[in-house]
Design a protein around this motif. Structure first.
Motif, short mmCIF file in Angstrom:
data_model
loop_
_atom_site.label_atom_id
_atom_site.label_comp_id
_atom_site.label_asym_id
_atom_site.label_seq_id
_atom_site.Cartn_x
_atom_site.Cartn_y
_atom_site.Cartn_z
N TYR A 1 -3.27 -90.19 53.70
CA TYR A 1 -2.81 -91.42 53.05
C TYR A 1 -4.04 -92.03 52.41
O TYR A 1 -5.00 -92.40 53.10
CB TYR A 1 -2.21 -92.37 54.09
N VAL A 2 -4.06 -92.11 51.09
CA VAL A 2 -5.25 -92.56 50.36
C VAL A 2 -4.87 -93.81 49.57
O VAL A 2 -4.05 -93.74 48.65
CB VAL A 2 -5.79 -91.46 49.43
N ALA A 3 -5.48 -94.94 49.92
CA ALA A 3 -5.15 -96.22 49.27
C ALA A 3 -6.42 -96.86 48.73
O ALA A 3 -7.49 -96.78 49.35
CB ALA A 3 -4.46 -97.15 50.26
N TRP A 4 -6.30 -97.52 47.58
CA TRP A 4 -7.44 -98.18 46.97
C TRP A 4 -6.96 -99.24 45.98
O TRP A 4 -5.77 -99.29 45.65
CB TRP A 4 -8.32 -97.15 46.25
N ALA A 5 -7.90 -100.07 45.53
CA ALA A 5 -7.60 -101.08 44.51
C ALA A 5 -8.15 -100.61 43.17
O ALA A 5 -9.26 -100.07 43.11
CB ALA A 5 -8.20 -102.42 44.89
N ALA A 6 -7.41 -100.83 42.11
CA ALA A 6 -7.81 -100.34 40.79
C ALA A 6 -9.08 -101.01 40.29
O ALA A 6 -9.80 -100.45 39.45
CB ALA A 6 -6.68 -100.56 39.78
N ASP A 7 -9.39 -102.23 40.79
CA ASP A 7 -10.59 -102.92 40.33
C ASP A 7 -11.79 -102.67 41.22
O ASP A 7 -12.82 -103.33 41.09
CB ASP A 7 -10.32 -104.43 40.21
N ASP A 8 -11.69 -101.71 42.13
CA ASP A 8 -12.82 -101.30 42.97
C ASP A 8 -13.26 -99.92 42.48
O ASP A 8 -12.76 -98.89 42.93
CB ASP A 8 -12.38 -101.26 44.44
N ARG A 9 -14.18 -99.91 41.52
CA ARG A 9 -14.47 -98.69 40.77
C ARG A 9 -14.92 -97.53 41.65
O ARG A 9 -14.44 -96.40 41.49
CB ARG A 9 -15.54 -98.96 39.71
N GLU A 10 -15.83 -97.77 42.60
CA GLU A 10 -16.38 -96.66 43.38
C GLU A 10 -15.31 -96.00 44.24
O GLU A 10 -15.12 -94.77 44.18
CB GLU A 10 -17.54 -97.15 44.25
N SER A 11 -14.60 -96.80 45.05
CA SER A 11 -13.58 -96.19 45.90
C SER A 11 -12.40 -95.69 45.06
O SER A 11 -11.74 -94.71 45.41
CB SER A 11 -13.10 -97.18 46.96
N ARG A 12 -12.13 -96.35 43.93
CA ARG A 12 -11.06 -95.89 43.04
C ARG A 12 -11.34 -94.49 42.52
O ARG A 12 -10.49 -93.60 42.61
CB ARG A 12 -10.92 -96.86 41.86
N ASP A 13 -12.54 -94.28 42.00
CA ASP A 13 -12.87 -92.97 41.43
C ASP A 13 -12.90 -91.89 42.51
O ASP A 13 -12.42 -90.78 42.30
CB ASP A 13 -14.22 -93.05 40.71
N GLY A 14 -13.47 -92.23 43.67
CA GLY A 14 -13.52 -91.25 44.76
C GLY A 14 -12.14 -90.92 45.30
O GLY A 14 -11.82 -89.75 45.55
N SER A 15 -11.31 -91.94 45.46
CA SER A 15 -9.95 -91.72 45.98
C SER A 15 -9.12 -90.92 44.99
O SER A 15 -8.36 -90.02 45.37
CB SER A 15 -9.29 -93.06 46.28
N ARG A 16 -9.23 -91.26 43.70
CA ARG A 16 -8.49 -90.51 42.69
C ARG A 16 -8.92 -89.04 42.67
O ARG A 16 -8.09 -88.14 42.45
CB ARG A 16 -8.69 -91.13 41.31
N ALA A 17 -10.21 -88.79 42.92
CA ALA A 17 -10.69 -87.41 42.95
C ALA A 17 -10.05 -86.65 44.11
O ALA A 17 -9.65 -85.49 43.95
CB ALA A 17 -12.21 -87.40 43.08
N VAL A 18 -9.93 -87.30 45.26
CA VAL A 18 -9.29 -86.65 46.42
C VAL A 18 -7.85 -86.31 46.10
O VAL A 18 -7.37 -85.19 46.35
CB VAL A 18 -9.37 -87.57 47.66
N VAL A 19 -7.14 -87.25 45.51
CA VAL A 19 -5.73 -87.03 45.17
C VAL A 19 -5.60 -85.90 44.15
O VAL A 19 -4.72 -85.03 44.25
CB VAL A 19 -5.10 -88.33 44.62
N ARG A 20 -6.49 -85.88 43.16
CA ARG A 20 -6.43 -84.88 42.11
C ARG A 20 -6.73 -83.48 42.63
O ARG A 20 -6.13 -82.48 42.16
CB ARG A 20 -7.42 -85.24 41.00
#
Length: 343
Positions: A278-297
């Motif tokens: 379960y991977v959750a993040w906020a769109a305005d938190d660039r670092e965790s957003r980019d890392g989380s999106r990479a995991v999902v991708r």
């Protein structure tokens, strides 16, 4: 007055403002040495106040004794008393690290069902909660209100009763381990995956199979949850990351922060185990957003990922409090339920 109390921060601010006003009144009459001392006092008090506020937010030092090197002990809800009818209770224990060489304290939440006659004959699933850096298990308890969230979700039936473990992740408060075995440093990964599990199995009625164990973490703890699950799929069935990154924010000392201790690298280069994320993040938190999106991708079957992106919230306790209950409900749904003790 505790070190992380709001009143402590307010007192520091009052002293800083008072020192500034005194410096302004005496400035014209003071000589060079006097002005230097006044400036130093104002800067010192402002710095201390900022440090107190940072500590209030992270609970890196929950007590004054911890600040001066005293024992690393939880102070919130450590008596084992229930905070609400039908709610669970939180204990504080000391885990001897026979495998890791670390001996650290840990919070243990026991659901109300654990103490019932029916519960006395059952083994419960386990959730291991990992804090961020700087932080401590107290951050979960005092800032993220985890006991309240657990009680509410279990009482409402959205979450099955589970034993919840809140371990420390470092023997030194300002040493960031990212839940890894540091080269020539603390063996935190071993402590969290072996010593904590062994202690729980020896002292509580818990499931010992991977189907009954899960991880959840916020910030650096989110990375920890995903990384430990990938590295130990025989121990865990699922992991939830709240604003976690795909890699650690430190150098492990052996280069593995770029390879085997990096979630994105593992997903690209190693077989993906049958886990649920379960991977959750906020769109305005660039670092965790980019890392989380990479995991999902990068995720592929048999690894299953549930992704949740909130439009805003930054990298904050307010955001994680919003994420907490849905993540716990999801995690509970991935874990096996309690079983009779003779199984």
């Amino acid at each position: 007055m505790s070190i992380d109390a709001t009143a402590t921060v307010v007192l520091g601010a009052v002293l800083a403002v008072s020192a500034t006003l005194i410096a302004a009144c005496l400035w014209d009459r003071a000589r060079a040495v006097g002005r230097t001392l006044l400036t130093f006092l104002v800067v010192l008090l402002l710095s201390v106040t900022c440090a107190l506020q940072l500590n209030r937010l992270t609970v890196a030092y929950p007590t004054w004794s911890a600040l001066v090197g005293g024992p690393s002990r939880e102070v919130a809800l450590s008596s084992g008393l229930r905070t609400r009818p039908g709610g669970g209770r939180l204990l504080t224990v000391t885990v001897p690290g026979r495998a890791s060489g670390l001996t650290l304290t840990m919070g243990v939440y026991l659901p109300a069902a654990y103490d019932t006659p029916e519960g006395a004959g059952r083994r419960f699933p386990v959730i291991e909660m990992l804090h961020g850096y700087p932080g401590s298990p107290s951050t979960w308890v005092r800032r993220l209100k985890v006991v309240q969230h657990l009680d509410e979700e279990i009482i409402a039936g959205r979450m099955a009763p589970a034993v919840v473990l809140l371990p420390y992740q470092t023997p030194k408060r300002l040493l960031d381990t990212e839940c890894t075995n540091l080269a020539d440093g603390p063996q935190t990964e071993t402590f969290l995956t072996e010593d904590v599990a062994a202690y729980a199995a020896d002292h509580y009625r818990v499931r010992t199979d991977s189907a009954g164990w899960g991880l959840i973490g916020y910030s650096a703890g989110g990375f920890c949850a995903m990384n430990l699950a990938l590295r130990h799929p025989h121990r865990y069935a699922a992991a939830a990351s709240l604003s976690g990154d795909a890699g650690p924010g430190i150098a492990v000392g052996d280069g593995s922060e770029n390879t085997t201790n990096n979630v994105a690298w593992r997903l690209q280069h190693l077989p993906q185990p049958p886990l649920s994320f379960y991977v959750a993040w906020a769109a305005d938190d660039r670092e965790s957003r980019d890392g989380s999106r990479a995991v999902v991708r990068l995720a592929r079957p048999p690894l299953r990922v549930t992704a949740v992106e909130l439009p805003s919230g930054g990298h904050s306790h307010a955001l994680w409090r919003r994420m907490e209950s849905p993540a716990l409900d999801w995690l509970s749904g991935q874990l096996a339920r309690s079983i009779p003790i003779d199984r």
